[in-house]
Design a protein around this motif. Sequence first.
Motif: not given
Lengths: 206, 273
Positions: A126-127, A153-158, A184
């Motif tokens: 993801q990173e 993606l995690s909620p924070a990354l989304r 996403w």
Amino acid sequence: MLEDATWELARGAKLRVKGPSSHGTTAFLRLCAGLIHPQSGQVHLEGEPLSPYRFSHPFLDRGGLAWVPQDGGLLVNQTLLVNVALPLRFVRGLSKVEAEKRALEWLERVGLSSLAQRRPHAMPPQERWMGALARSAASGAELWLVDPPQGGLSPALRQKTQELLDSVTGDPTITVLLVEDGPWLTDPPRDWIQLAEGSLSTGSTP
Amino acid sequence: MSSLEVSLDGAFWRFSARLGVGVRRSLGRLGAISWILYQCFWHGLRLRWHQLGVVLEVTRTQIRFTALDALSLTCFTAFLMGGITLLQVFGQLSAFGAETYLSRLLAKLVIRELGPLMVAIIVIGRSGTAIAAEMASMKLSGEVDSLWASGMNPVQYLLIPRLLGGIVSIFTLIVFFGAVALLGGFFLAWLWLPLSWRAFLDSLGKVIGSRELAITLVKSMLFGTFIPLICAYCGLRVQASPTEIPQAVTKAAVYSLVVVLVGGAVVSVMLYG
């Protein structure tokens, strides 16, 4: 995948690419980027055809395209910072210092500045993908082709991705094609293009 | 026409077609490598000033991996080859009382043939295979696609630095190989044989001239151009699976070796034949 399809993407359009899994949404983006070529017919970017036998295209040569594939496509033998700075130096002609300064700013915006000196293979998928997003944002491209990362993606990354895309692609001259693969994005574009059974259809979600 | 004639006729054409496949494939590879070479030349001319800085950075890295990191192996090989060759040649010449021809024979053997050939083999084994594996894994992981899509011409960023690095590295290594093989070889032989240092150097000075420099340059250009190009070509031909990488590496080593042997022989015949 597609038969007898003709389609024109207007400058400034923001579209989701819809289609059942394995119906070639990623391949469609690759076709638009000139990474694969149709068996018959042509793909044009700003009126200039993409040819398999040329290693250059005016639109690509001036850094007009932002390509964000599922796995990020970063150079594994370079650090994340160099990956983001490289197109700025090679395509935009910035000095090494200026390019790395700007690259670091964009890495900060996506929350990756602490990983700037890491190589992509030492980062989670993801990173790596976020790194590719930062590379595209830094390059100031006009056409964005974005394929979401495998595994989502995690909620924070989304949230971070949504903010970045909103800030970069808010410009009415910037064109965006995003593959829809699950939720996403928190606020995806309303207009869509659908690939199904060899044909293309377009529409808009109210 | 009887059925026997028909089947013979068919077998003949099938046999001819099978022969033709090999020829066609070889010509196809030759054409593809020539086309890549042309692309390197053409896109090299189109490099802009700021791009040249990036290309030279990558070239410097290539030279470090290909020349600097291989220097100790090259010098060690040269030292042993020079010493063994000198001992063997001395044994043969002294039987005819022709020891004065020792340095002349050694210089011709090492500088004209042995040096470029051994350096090419070392470079194929160390760097050529690495280039093929690197290109193949970059192609499979989508890095080459990303370069192209980001406006970074893969010919300019990937191929031209490897080509320039190959030429500079091979020339440097051939020079080092020649020097170490001649001087180190002499030192090794001097421990056992009644050789005069001064006479050896005087004789070498008479033999080594502009022709030797020319052949070193020509072979460096030839090997330095074709080894990286062939290896990159083999690596970039992989399509989908990581299992293709070892096959690409093997092909790269074999094709490069064939080109080095044939090309080296042709250059030697043209310049000395």
